[in-house]
Design a protein around this motif. Structure first.
Motif, PDB file in Angstrom:
ATOM      1  N   LEU A 248      14.152  -3.824  -3.423  1.00 34.39           N
ATOM      2  CA  LEU A 248      14.144  -2.361  -3.499  1.00 34.39           C
ATOM      3  C   LEU A 248      12.939  -1.753  -2.778  1.00 34.39           C
ATOM      4  N   ARG A 249      11.883  -2.560  -2.632  1.00 37.01           N
ATOM      5  CA  ARG A 249      10.718  -2.091  -1.860  1.00 37.01           C
ATOM      6  C   ARG A 249      10.400  -3.144  -0.816  1.00 37.01           C
ATOM      7  N   ARG A 250       9.813  -2.702   0.293  1.00 28.72           N
ATOM      8  CA  ARG A 250       9.441  -3.646   1.347  1.00 28.72           C
ATOM      9  C   ARG A 250       7.944  -3.920   1.282  1.00 28.72           C
TER      10      ARG A 250
ATOM     11  N   GLY B  71       0.537  -8.269 -17.340  1.00 30.04           N
ATOM     12  CA  GLY B  71      -0.531  -7.435 -16.812  1.00 30.04           C
ATOM     13  C   GLY B  71      -0.584  -6.130 -17.563  1.00 30.04           C
ATOM     14  N   PRO B  72      -1.757  -5.500 -17.565  1.00 29.38           N
ATOM     15  CA  PRO B  72      -1.871  -4.204 -18.234  1.00 29.38           C
ATOM     16  C   PRO B  72      -1.077  -3.135 -17.481  1.00 29.38           C
ATOM     17  N   ASN B  73      -0.952  -1.951 -18.059  1.00 26.31           N
ATOM     18  CA  ASN B  73      -0.232  -0.854 -17.405  1.00 26.31           C
ATOM     19  C   ASN B  73      -0.803  -0.609 -16.006  1.00 26.31           C
ATOM     20  N   GLY B  74       0.098  -0.434 -15.065  1.00 26.47           N
ATOM     21  CA  GLY B  74      -0.334  -0.079 -13.709  1.00 26.47           C
ATOM     22  C   GLY B  74      -0.846  -1.257 -12.897  1.00 26.47           C
ATOM     23  N   ALA B  75      -0.723  -2.484 -13.420  1.00 22.69           N
ATOM     24  CA  ALA B  75      -1.261  -3.655 -12.698  1.00 22.69           C
ATOM     25  C   ALA B  75      -0.437  -3.993 -11.460  1.00 22.69           C
ATOM     26  N   GLY B  76       0.816  -3.547 -11.422  1.00 27.85           N
ATOM     27  CA  GLY B  76       1.649  -3.826 -10.244  1.00 27.85           C
ATOM     28  C   GLY B  76       2.855  -4.707 -10.541  1.00 27.85           C
ATOM     29  N   LYS B  77       3.212  -4.862 -11.831  1.00 28.39           N
ATOM     30  CA  LYS B  77       4.332  -5.751 -12.200  1.00 28.39           C
ATOM     31  C   LYS B  77       5.649  -5.232 -11.621  1.00 28.39           C
ATOM     32  N   THR B  78       5.927  -3.942 -11.875  1.00 26.96           N
ATOM     33  CA  THR B  78       7.199  -3.377 -11.415  1.00 26.96           C
ATOM     34  C   THR B  78       7.274  -3.401  -9.888  1.00 26.96           C
ATOM     35  N   THR B  79       6.154  -3.097  -9.238  1.00 30.89           N
ATOM     36  CA  THR B  79       6.147  -3.112  -7.765  1.00 30.89           C
ATOM     37  C   THR B  79       6.482  -4.521  -7.277  1.00 30.89           C
ATOM     38  N   THR B  80       5.898  -5.539  -7.909  1.00 34.51           N
ATOM     39  CA  THR B  80       6.190  -6.921  -7.496  1.00 34.51           C
ATOM     40  C   THR B  80       7.669  -7.234  -7.710  1.00 34.51           C
TER      41      THR B  80
ATOM     42  N   ASP C  50      12.729  -6.316 -16.255  1.00 31.79           N
ATOM     43  CA  ASP C  50      11.457  -5.587 -16.249  1.00 31.79           C
ATOM     44  C   ASP C  50      11.198  -5.056 -17.655  1.00 31.79           C
ATOM     45  N   GLU C  51      10.213  -5.638 -18.307  1.00 31.38           N
ATOM     46  CA  GLU C  51       9.856  -5.298 -19.690  1.00 31.38           C
ATOM     47  C   GLU C  51      11.074  -5.204 -20.597  1.00 31.38           C
ATOM     48  N   PRO C  52      11.808  -6.316 -20.750  1.00 32.89           N
ATOM     49  CA  PRO C  52      13.045  -6.269 -21.525  1.00 32.89           C
ATOM     50  C   PRO C  52      12.834  -5.912 -22.986  1.00 32.89           C
TER      51      PRO C  52
ATOM     52  N   ARG D  80       0.855  -1.193   0.000  1.00 34.71           N
ATOM     53  CA  ARG D  80       0.000   0.000   0.000  1.00 34.71           C
ATOM     54  C   ARG D  80       0.883   1.232   0.000  1.00 34.71           C
ATOM     55  N   TYR D  81       0.438   2.256  -0.715  1.00 31.52           N
ATOM     56  CA  TYR D  81       1.064   3.578  -0.619  1.00 31.52           C
ATOM     57  C   TYR D  81       0.018   4.456   0.029  1.00 31.52           C
ATOM     58  N   GLY D  82       0.219   4.849   1.275  1.00 33.51           N
ATOM     59  CA  GLY D  82      -0.825   5.579   2.007  1.00 33.51           C
ATOM     60  C   GLY D  82      -2.044   4.673   2.099  1.00 33.51           C
ATOM     61  N   ASP D  83      -3.197   5.188   1.659  1.00 28.43           N
ATOM     62  CA  ASP D  83      -4.376   4.314   1.723  1.00 28.43           C
ATOM     63  C   ASP D  83      -4.651   3.664   0.371  1.00 28.43           C
ATOM     64  N   ARG D  84      -3.695   3.777  -0.549  1.00 26.68           N
ATOM     65  CA  ARG D  84      -3.862   3.189  -1.881  1.00 26.68           C
ATOM     66  C   ARG D  84      -3.269   1.777  -1.908  1.00 26.68           C
ATOM     67  N   SER D  85      -4.109   0.797  -2.248  1.00 24.05           N
ATOM     68  CA  SER D  85      -3.635  -0.582  -2.298  1.00 24.05           C
ATOM     69  C   SER D  85      -3.154  -0.901  -3.718  1.00 24.05           C
ATOM     70  N   VAL D  86      -1.875  -1.239  -3.854  1.00 14.45           N
ATOM     71  CA  VAL D  86      -1.289  -1.470  -5.180  1.00 14.45           C
ATOM     72  C   VAL D  86      -1.118  -2.963  -5.462  1.00 14.45           C
ATOM     73  N   LEU D  87      -0.822  -3.752  -4.416  1.00 18.71           N
ATOM     74  CA  LEU D  87      -0.764  -5.220  -4.557  1.00 18.71           C
ATOM     75  C   LEU D  87      -1.607  -5.838  -3.455  1.00 18.71           C
TER      76      LEU D  87
ATOM     77  N   THR E 265       6.123  -8.443 -18.788  1.00 19.56           N
ATOM     78  CA  THR E 265       5.839  -8.081 -20.172  1.00 19.56           C
ATOM     79  C   THR E 265       4.351  -7.798 -20.311  1.00 19.56           C
ATOM     80  N   HIS E 266       3.977  -6.993 -21.332  1.00 20.55           N
ATOM     81  CA  HIS E 266       2.559  -7.028 -21.665  1.00 20.55           C
ATOM     82  C   HIS E 266       2.355  -7.520 -23.085  1.00 20.55           C
ATOM     83  N   HIS E 267       3.386  -8.197 -23.608  1.00 19.14           N
ATOM     84  CA  HIS E 267       3.236  -8.804 -24.937  1.00 19.14           C
ATOM     85  C   HIS E 267       2.859 -10.269 -24.797  1.00 19.14           C
TER      86      HIS E 267
HETATM   87  N1  LIG Z   1       6.015   5.141  -5.034  1.00 22.39           N
HETATM   88  C1  LIG Z   1       4.723   5.084  -5.378  1.00 22.39           C
HETATM   89  N2  LIG Z   1       3.785   5.825  -4.743  1.00 22.39           N
HETATM   90  C2  LIG Z   1       2.478   5.749  -5.065  1.00 22.39           C
HETATM   91  N3  LIG Z   1       1.973   4.961  -6.047  1.00 22.39           N
HETATM   92  C3  LIG Z   1       2.853   4.209  -6.716  1.00 22.39           C
HETATM   93  C4  LIG Z   1       4.262   4.222  -6.432  1.00 22.39           C
HETATM   94  N4  LIG Z   1       4.874   3.353  -7.284  1.00 22.39           N
HETATM   95  C5  LIG Z   1       3.901   2.818  -8.053  1.00 22.39           C
HETATM   96  N5  LIG Z   1       2.682   3.330  -7.721  1.00 22.39           N
HETATM   97  C6  LIG Z   1       1.386   2.988  -8.330  1.00 22.39           C
HETATM   98  O1  LIG Z   1       1.222   1.583  -8.221  1.00 22.39           O
HETATM   99  C7  LIG Z   1       0.527   1.066  -9.347  1.00 22.39           C
HETATM  100  C8  LIG Z   1       1.309  -0.100  -9.944  1.00 22.39           C
HETATM  101  O2  LIG Z   1       2.480   0.415 -10.554  1.00 22.39           O
HETATM  102  P1  LIG Z   1       3.562  -0.524 -11.254  1.00 22.39           P
HETATM  103  O3  LIG Z   1       4.626   0.392 -11.796  1.00 22.39           O
HETATM  104  O4  LIG Z   1       3.982  -1.575 -10.308  1.00 22.39           O
HETATM  105  O5  LIG Z   1       2.688  -1.153 -12.414  1.00 22.39           O
HETATM  106  P2  LIG Z   1       3.163  -1.914 -13.744  1.00 22.39           P
HETATM  107  O6  LIG Z   1       2.267  -3.091 -13.873  1.00 22.39           O
HETATM  108  O7  LIG Z   1       4.623  -2.160 -13.701  1.00 22.39           O
HETATM  109  O8  LIG Z   1       2.802  -0.845 -14.851  1.00 22.39           O
HETATM  110  P3  LIG Z   1       3.515  -0.526 -16.277  1.00 22.39           P
HETATM  111  O9  LIG Z   1       3.232  -1.701 -17.165  1.00 22.39           O
HETATM  112  O10 LIG Z   1       2.794   0.715 -16.704  1.00 22.39           O
HETATM  113  O11 LIG Z   1       4.980  -0.312 -15.995  1.00 22.39           O
HETATM  114  C9  LIG Z   1       0.352   2.214 -10.330  1.00 22.39           C
HETATM  115  O12 LIG Z   1      -0.965   2.701 -10.210  1.00 22.39           O
HETATM  116  C10 LIG Z   1       1.350   3.240  -9.831  1.00 22.39           C
HETATM  117  O13 LIG Z   1       0.895   4.541 -10.096  1.00 22.39           O
END
Ligand SMILES: Nc1ncnc2c1ncn2[C@@H]1O[C@H](COP(=O)(O)OP(=O)(O)OP(=O)(O)O)[C@@H](O)[C@H]1O
Length: 319
Positions: free
Chosen positions: A57-59, A41-50, A159-161, A17-24, A191-193
């Motif tokens: 790099l993130r906890r 996953g589509p853009n913003g699905a949480g791939k990079t965060t995972t 990450d998205e090579p 979570r980032y603040g009250d925003r749940s990302v994964l 990837t999203h391909h």
């Molecule tokens: N440091 C952060 N603070 C707040 N929100 C964040 C932070 N990092 C990522 N997010 C949000 O978390 C969600 C997931 O992001 P992430 O980059 O993990 O997705 P992704 O699947 O890799 O997307 P893409 O394919 O566009 O790279 C997005 O809505 C992003 O805006």
């Protein structure tokens, strides 16, 4: 041969979570030794965060991540010596040559592969004296991957090579990934391909809105989720959907008249039965059969567009 079921990366009920925003939300997955595992996953699905949580790099807000049995955010040294990450382009020095750049990164590791060998594998041998600022987009991306491989890691995270690569360069990248797998390396990529996932990944997990919507071998997922196929053919003269139905042909039938023939399309979950009935019992003289099966792309679009509650049921399948 690797030990196929030894998990080298284990993610259990990971939430972020980032603040009250749940990302994964409750992401669980296992990456086995020697496999190519794709996070889709589509853009913003949480791939990079995972991926960034896996590399330390993130906890996690909740849940656990283990790499080779260690917590990557605590045992950083142990993990970074064994798991390499494709760096961002911004990490490179524009005035260094390709060879100088790789030598620089090689100096960070105790045991390294021969830089010339890695450059040749990535088709960068001829560009070894070119300065980074003069590389094409594809060459720069390959250099980033060469940097990830120079320390001969057990696990590589990409990450998205293939972002920004043209179709030929993407195909070349898939061969590079396969070759690296043959060396025994475990590869985790995002990837999203869909074609990339089908071509290079042994298993995938599809992330939608921060949760795993489906996971498994690409072919199995396609069979399970995109079970229908479309059979098309033509029949001389005129026929109708009703006439075809009278031959007990299973599926949703459409007929279009075109010149002297009728074009028929049948969406069915049993294309073999359709072909048997048509050839042996209909007497229609069909020809030009084509059978198109569902693809990972259908599955992806289906999962990405499903309401969250519908995807929920699939989570029980997470690896
Ligand atoms: N440091 C952060 N603070 C707040 N929100 C964040 C932070 N990092 C990522 N997010 C949000 O978390 C969600 C997931 O992001 P992430 O980059 O993990 O997705 P992704 O699947 O890799 O997307 P893409 O394919 O566009 O790279 C997005 O809505 C992003 O805006």
């Amino acid at each position: 041969m690797n030990e196929p079921d030894r998990a080298v990366v284990t993610v259990d009920r990971l939430s972020k979570r980032y603040g009250d925003r749940s990302v994964l939300r409750d992401v669980s997955l296992r990456v086995h030794a020697g496999e190519v595992f794709g996070l889709l996953g589509p853009n913003g699905a949480g791939k990079t965060t995972t991926l960034e949580t896996i590399v330390g790099l993130r906890r996690p807000t909740d849940g656990t991540v283990r790499v080779l049995g260690r917590d990557p955010s605590i045992d950083r040294r142990y993990v970074t010596e064994r798991m390499a990450v494709q760096p961002q382009a911004a990490t490179l020095f524009p005035t260094l040559t390709v060879a100088e750049t790789l030598d620089l990164f090689a100096s960070f590791y105790r045991d390294v592969r021969r830089p010339e060998e890695v450059l040749d594998e990535l088709d960068l041998g001829e560009a070894r004296r070119v300065r980074v600022k003069h590389l094409s987009g594809g060459q720069e991306r390959r250099l980033l991957i060469a940097i990830a491989l120079i320390g001969d890691p057990e696990i590589v995270v990409l990450d998205e090579p293939s972002a920004g690569l043209d179709p030929q360069a993407r195909r070349n990248l898939w061969s590079i990934i396969r070759r690296q797998q043959e060396r025994g390396t475990t590869i985790l990529l995002s990837t999203h391909h869909m074609d990339e996932a089908t071509q290079v990944c042994d298993r995938i997990a599809v992330l939608v809105d921060g949760a795993i919507a489906a996971s498994g071998e690409p072919e199995t997922l396609v069979r399970e989720h995109a079970a229908t196929a479309t059979v098309t053919f033509e029949v001389p003269g005129r026929t109708t959907a009703d006439e075809l139905r009278s031959h007990d042909i299973p599926g949703e039938i459409t007929v279009t008249a075109k010149g002297a023939v009728s074009l028929v399309g049948i969406v069915t979950d049993d294309p073999d039965a359709v072909l048997r009935r048509l050839t042996f019992s209909s007497g229609l003289r069909p020809r030009g059969f084509r059978v198109a099966h569902g693809s990972l792309e259908d599955l992806f679009i289906d999962l990405a567009n499903r309401p969250a509650s519908a995807a929920e049921g699939d989570r029980a399948h997470s690896p």
